[in-house]
Scaffold this active site. Structure first.
Site: not given
Ligand code: IDP
Ligand code: MG
Length: 142
Positions: A51, A114, A93, A128, A87, A104, A11, A117, A59
């Site tokens: 997304y 973070n 996350t 994807e 993962r 991470r 990212k 992805h 968010f």
């Molecule tokens: P992941 O990347 O671990 O699969 P997802 O729930 O799919 O997590 O969320 C996609 C992306 O959205 C996250 O990697 C992060 O950049 C952002 N994100 C997820 N949850 C939050 C939140 O609660 N606050 C702000 N950003 C978030």
């Molecule tokens: Mg995800």
């Protein structure tokens, strides 16, 4: 056990801090084969599409703004159990919850910024990968 693929994006925060070399090193040292890779920058429409599953989340707008603010590295990775093992390698996350030594835990600054992805299912990995790459750009794949 089957040799399958996952899609990763390093990212904008990771590239801003020059962490791409270290992160790619950890990925290849962990047994993942890079079968497609590019440096690119998502447009707003790209990020909203990629997304779209999160479009109703509070968010979402911040996520789109973050993911479009600078270049990313997109890559397709091949390994047995690629989705699950990747993962595990990237960690939770929220970096506060990410296990010691995960990407991470080492490189993310917050739950939003973070670093990396990873696809969450084989079905999404295929979607994807096709989002970022043509068939001709994906090696070892039919
Ligand atoms: P992941 O990347 O671990 O699969 P997802 O729930 O799919 O997590 O969320 C996609 C992306 O959205 C996250 O990697 C992060 O950049 C952002 N994100 C997820 N949850 C939050 C939140 O609660 N606050 C702000 N950003 C978030
Ligand atoms: Mg995800």
């Amino acid at each position: 056990m089957s040799k399958n693929i996952t899609l990763t994006m390093l990212k904008p925060d990771a590239l801003e801090k020059n962490h791409e070399g270290a992160i790619l090193h950890q990925i290849t040292e962990s047994g993942f084969k890079i079968v497609a890779m590019k440096l690119t920058q998502l447009t707003k429409a790209d990020a909203e599409d990629f997304y779209s599953v999160h479009k109703d989340k509070p968010f979402f707008n911040d996520l789109v703004e973050f993911m479009t603010r600078g270049p990313i590295i997109a890559a397709v990775l091949q390994k047995d159990d690629a989705v699950e093992d990747f993962r595990t390698l990237i960690g939770a996350t929220n970096p506060e919850d990410a296990a010691e030594g995960t990407i991470r835990e080492k490189y993310a600054v917050s739950i939003s910024e973070n670093a990396i992805h990873g696809s969450d299912s084989d079905e999404n990995a295929a979607r994807e990968a096709a989002f970022h790459f043509s068939k001709r750009e994906m090696f070892s794949l039919q």
